[in-house]
Structure formats: C-alpha cells, structure tokens
Design an enzyme around this catalytic site. Sequence first.
Site, PDB file in Angstrom:
ATOM      1  N   LYS A   1       8.253 -10.740  39.202  1.00 49.51           N
ATOM      2  CA  LYS A   1       7.330 -11.127  40.283  1.00 49.51           C
ATOM      3  C   LYS A   1       8.046 -12.029  41.289  1.00 49.51           C
ATOM      4  CE  LYS A   1       5.511 -14.802  40.130  1.00 49.51           C
ATOM      5  NZ  LYS A   1       4.367 -15.236  39.350  1.00 49.51           N
TER       6      LYS A   1
ATOM      7  N   GLU B   1      -0.959 -13.523  44.233  1.00 53.65           N
ATOM      8  CA  GLU B   1       0.494 -13.410  44.350  1.00 53.65           C
ATOM      9  C   GLU B   1       0.902 -12.026  44.868  1.00 53.65           C
ATOM     10  OE1 GLU B   1       2.028 -14.607  40.522  1.00 53.65           O
ATOM     11  OE2 GLU B   1       1.861 -16.738  41.019  1.00 53.65           O
TER      12      GLU B   1
HETATM   13  P1  NDP Z   1      -7.108 -14.945  36.499  1.00 55.94           P
HETATM   14  O1  NDP Z   1      -7.976 -15.347  35.398  1.00 55.94           O
HETATM   15  O2  NDP Z   1      -6.216 -15.939  37.145  1.00 55.94           O
HETATM   16  O3  NDP Z   1      -8.003 -14.283  37.651  1.00 55.94           O
HETATM   17  C1  NDP Z   1      -8.823 -13.174  37.395  1.00 55.94           C
HETATM   18  C2  NDP Z   1      -9.529 -12.795  38.666  1.00 55.94           C
HETATM   19  O4  NDP Z   1     -10.226 -11.579  38.460  1.00 55.94           O
HETATM   20  C3  NDP Z   1     -10.578 -13.829  39.099  1.00 55.94           C
HETATM   21  O5  NDP Z   1     -10.623 -13.850  40.503  1.00 55.94           O
HETATM   22  C4  NDP Z   1     -11.862 -13.241  38.529  1.00 55.94           C
HETATM   23  O6  NDP Z   1     -13.014 -13.621  39.240  1.00 55.94           O
HETATM   24  C5  NDP Z   1     -11.611 -11.760  38.734  1.00 55.94           C
HETATM   25  N1  NDP Z   1     -12.361 -10.888  37.844  1.00 55.94           N
HETATM   26  C6  NDP Z   1     -12.500 -10.985  36.505  1.00 55.94           C
HETATM   27  N2  NDP Z   1     -13.232  -9.947  36.029  1.00 55.94           N
HETATM   28  C7  NDP Z   1     -13.563  -9.199  37.112  1.00 55.94           C
HETATM   29  C8  NDP Z   1     -14.313  -8.011  37.279  1.00 55.94           C
HETATM   30  N3  NDP Z   1     -14.869  -7.399  36.253  1.00 55.94           N
HETATM   31  N4  NDP Z   1     -14.468  -7.523  38.540  1.00 55.94           N
HETATM   32  C9  NDP Z   1     -13.896  -8.144  39.604  1.00 55.94           C
HETATM   33  N5  NDP Z   1     -13.186  -9.275  39.502  1.00 55.94           N
HETATM   34  C10 NDP Z   1     -13.004  -9.792  38.269  1.00 55.94           C
HETATM   35  O7  NDP Z   1      -6.288 -13.715  35.915  1.00 55.94           O
HETATM   36  P2  NDP Z   1      -5.008 -12.931  36.445  1.00 55.94           P
HETATM   37  O8  NDP Z   1      -5.146 -11.574  35.908  1.00 55.94           O
HETATM   38  O9  NDP Z   1      -4.800 -13.134  37.897  1.00 55.94           O
HETATM   39  O10 NDP Z   1      -3.831 -13.672  35.692  1.00 55.94           O
HETATM   40  C11 NDP Z   1      -3.869 -13.812  34.273  1.00 55.94           C
HETATM   41  C12 NDP Z   1      -3.276 -15.104  33.811  1.00 55.94           C
HETATM   42  O11 NDP Z   1      -1.865 -15.000  33.858  1.00 55.94           O
HETATM   43  C13 NDP Z   1      -3.583 -16.305  34.685  1.00 55.94           C
HETATM   44  O12 NDP Z   1      -4.821 -16.879  34.394  1.00 55.94           O
HETATM   45  C14 NDP Z   1      -2.430 -17.222  34.356  1.00 55.94           C
HETATM   46  O13 NDP Z   1      -2.732 -17.905  33.179  1.00 55.94           O
HETATM   47  C15 NDP Z   1      -1.291 -16.260  34.131  1.00 55.94           C
HETATM   48  N6  NDP Z   1      -0.440 -16.156  35.322  1.00 55.94           N
HETATM   49  C16 NDP Z   1       0.201 -17.263  35.782  1.00 55.94           C
HETATM   50  C17 NDP Z   1       0.999 -17.191  36.887  1.00 55.94           C
HETATM   51  C18 NDP Z   1       1.685 -18.418  37.389  1.00 55.94           C
HETATM   52  O14 NDP Z   1       1.806 -19.381  36.649  1.00 55.94           O
HETATM   53  N7  NDP Z   1       2.156 -18.439  38.634  1.00 55.94           N
HETATM   54  C19 NDP Z   1       1.198 -15.942  37.628  1.00 55.94           C
HETATM   55  C20 NDP Z   1       0.441 -14.842  37.079  1.00 55.94           C
HETATM   56  C21 NDP Z   1      -0.324 -14.967  35.960  1.00 55.94           C
HETATM   57  P3  NDP Z   1     -13.813 -14.961  38.873  1.00 55.94           P
HETATM   58  O15 NDP Z   1     -13.001 -16.088  39.394  1.00 55.94           O
HETATM   59  O16 NDP Z   1     -15.092 -14.770  39.597  1.00 55.94           O
HETATM   60  O17 NDP Z   1     -13.959 -14.970  37.385  1.00 55.94           O
END
Ligand code: NDP
Length: 450
Positions: free
Chosen positions: A50, A180
């Site tokens: 990434k 990102e």
């Molecule tokens: P996140 O938990 O960060 O974000 C998930 C997103 O998806 C939120 O906006 C959430 O909305 C939304 N969402 C969840 N379910 C649905 C759905 N059914 N329909 C539509 N939207 C939905 O997860 P990511 O997948 O982005 O990343 C996973 C994890 O990986 C992160 O939490 C982090 O711990 C780690 N990570 C860390 C990084 C870093 O340190 N730079 C980089 C990438 C990943 P809502 O907010 O409303 O729940």
Amino acid sequence: MSYDYDLLVIGAGSGGLAAAKQAGNYGAKVGIIEEDRVGGTCAVRGCIPKKLLLYASGFSHLYKDAVGYGWEAAKPNFNWPTLAENVDRQISHLSQLQIDALEKAGAELIRGKAAFVDAHTLAVGDRQLSADRILIATGSKPKLPDLPGIEHAISSNKIFTLPAQPKRMAIVGGGYIGVEFAGIFNGLGSEVIQLVRGDNILRGFDEEIRTHLHDAMVDRGITILTDTETKGLEKTADGTRIFLKGENAPESITVDTVVLFATGRNPNIDDLALEKASVETDSGAVVVNEWSQTNQSHIYAVGDAVDRVNLTPVAIEAGRAFVDTVFGNTPRQVNYTNIPTAVFSQPETGTVGLTEAEAKEEIGEENVKVYRSTFGPLFYSLTEFEEKTLMKLVVDGQSDRILGVHMVGKDAAEIIQSVAIAMNMGATKQDFDKTMALHPSTAEEFVTMT
Ligand code: NDP
C-alpha cells in the site's frame, strides 16, 4: 510429557514472525506454520505494498508542483503493470528476508494450513505436530457484506494484482483502507467515487480532522457520497452497476470494473477448529488476557486474531512480549496507551491520544483546552495547487497534560510518531512551549501554538 516443539506458531505474519524469531533466539525449538506467502497481511497485501502504491501516486502531484519551482512541465505516462510487477518483486524480496531470518533464528517454517486436533496437537496436511505451547497469530480477513451481486466486488486482497488500472472505480467504506485507496487511485489518475454509509469518513477520528480531510480529498478530485448505502451490484456490458440508497445519492452508478469493498475485517480463525482445544472465543475473536493468554494456559494469541488494536506494531509487540515472558524469563505486557496511528490518506492523517470529543467526555467539557493551527505550508507557496495543513492539540486545562495530538498534512505520520514519545512521557502543553522550534518546519507549529 515430551512434545515435537516447544512452540508452534500458527501464521507467519507480523505477530507470528516476531514471536517465532524471538523464541528461536532464546533457544526454543520453534515451528511456524504458513499456508500463504511468508509476511502476512501487512507485508504481502497491506501496509507495505500500500505504501509503495502511495509513493507511486504522489508523483502525479509532484510533476505539477515542480512547475512552480522552475521545472518545465512534463507529460508523464503512468504504467500500472510496471508498478504492480515492481511492487510484487519487492514483496517477494521482503518475504525471503523473513524466511532467512527464521532460518537464522533456528525456527522451522512449515508449509500448510493448521487446525487443532487437541489442545497440544495441530494437523498440517497429513502431519500431526505437537507442542508445549501454541501461538495463534492468524491475522484477519476482509469482511464483505452479504449483498446481491457481491461476487462482482473485490477486497483489498486483490487490489494489488489488478491486471489493469481502473479508469473509473468505486470504493465502499470510509475507514482506513477506503480512504487510503481513494487517495492512491485518484493520484494515479483513476476517477474515484467513494461510498460512505455514515455522515463522514473515518468514524472515531477527531471531528475536525474528519472534516478537514474530507474537504481536502474532494479538492483533490475524489467524489465522496456520504449517507449512502450500497444495496447491490450487477454486471453490465460496460462495467459494474452499483445500486445505492440515500438522500443525496443517485439510484445507481456504473464503474468500469473495480468495486472495492473496504468494509472492515474479521479475525481469521474459522478454520482452526478451536473447539477441539476448547479455546474460548467472543464475537468471532480469540479471547485473551493481558498476557495474550487464552483460557487454555499454554495457548496464546496475538494480532488481529484477538481483534483488539488491529495494527502491525501492536501485533509485533504482543508477539515479543509473549515470548519474553514465557521463554525469556522477562515478564512484560503490552503498553496500549497512546498508540499513534496514521491513515495514509492524501493529505496524510496522524493521530495519538484522545479526540476533542473523547477528552470532553472523559474530563468534562469545561476542563478541555484546544489549540489548533490551520495554515498553508511553505511548499505550496510556489505551486499552483494549495492545500491547508491542520494541526491540533487537546489539553487537560487543569493539569496542562497533552491528551491528544491530531494532524492532517504532509508528513503527519512521521511527526505524530515523535510526538507520541512525548505524550507517553506525560508531556504538558508547557513542555511543548518550552521546546525550541525547528524552523522552518511544519512540526514547529506544535511548539508554538497559543
Ligand atoms: P475500518 O473499520 O477502518 O472501516 C470500515 C468502513 O466500512 C467504515 O467506514 C464502515 O462504516 C464501513 N462499513 C462497514 N460495513 C459496511 C457495510 N455493510 N456497508 C457499507 N459500509 C460499511 O476497516 P477497513 O476495512 O478500512 O480496515 C480494516 C482495519 O485494518 C482497520 O480498522 C485498521 O485496523 C487496519 N488498517 C490500518 C491501516 C493503517 O494503520 N494505516 C491501513 C489499513 C488498514 P461505519 O464507520 O459506519 O461503521
């Protein structure tokens, strides 16, 4: 009772590798089991590739910014297959370095998929291996919602190996990965539409940071549809149609091929047959105490499998702390306070400690003092493009302790990492003020705020 190994580690990702190498160096007989490439999510299909993509996408702006600095305008051509191939080569190189490090530490790499047979035995293919202690370090996997047509979507696992760069893509989710990759593909020249079900990106981050970043992403050309639910997907002759619901959302949008779902991750423990070892789970994650120990005193778990703070350095630290405690005769626990984190958005976001809202909740609104600075960085004074940096301190007005530090702007990750040290030492606003500024820099704003 004698076992084949002192320690068997399931999963050669960040946490598992750190533990296996450390235990090997302590002289333990270690086996580490991995079914995929050695390195885990962070090294193979997460943080590292990434960040390489992030660097690649940053050049488009630099080419334009250079003109203000006297360079002739260039018409650069970006080639996705070259980038994908070079990134993959680097991942293979890093993976090999880890394999070499395991060998050096005397840890045996066992290829295959592990499942518990009983509390001290794992099956890997047709082999059965026993161990005095077992560490579960299997990480997490993308969680996609159960929607009609979801098979037409991809997760971040597949994003690095796309055969071609998308011209117009959709990203569902406003969390770390969604934000990102929206920045990365926008920077590479793809049209990006981000679909966010909430009222803003990055739920849980400081409100001002969320708004500042949102506006900056839009200024850079990303379309963000907030309060927008994704209802389903359909393949069409010219791409993929996404059905939407929301006050401001169109009924549907069509993108050329790629619909990336970045909707969170689940612990990757379903295939471990944990019930055979009677290991307790809760909401799909392994339950551990502050020593990373499960209800079975010889079975431990670290990293995303325990779904606590899903960040690579936390998994590494938990893996090492477990080994120091159990094999190194140096009992220690992980320090979970003031964990800095960055979202590698464009512009970058870095944060440590409490948000303004959390601080007000914790010590009362009247006790919280907020200092902020919004300014145009010197770099943009000669460029056509302008982007403001936001820096913010959340302070306990009674004790003067710094409770939270937040930033959106260039080098936020690098700056916040250093600030986190001061916070962990209990720094006050006065300590920041007493520190001489380093001029001209962005970071100096943190010691000159009034
Ligand atoms: P996140 O938990 O960060 O974000 C998930 C997103 O998806 C939120 O906006 C959430 O909305 C939304 N969402 C969840 N379910 C649905 C759905 N059914 N329909 C539509 N939207 C939905 O997860 P990511 O997948 O982005 O990343 C996973 C994890 O990986 C992160 O939490 C982090 O711990 C780690 N990570 C860390 C990084 C870093 O340190 N730079 C980089 C990438 C990943 P809502 O907010 O409303 O729940």
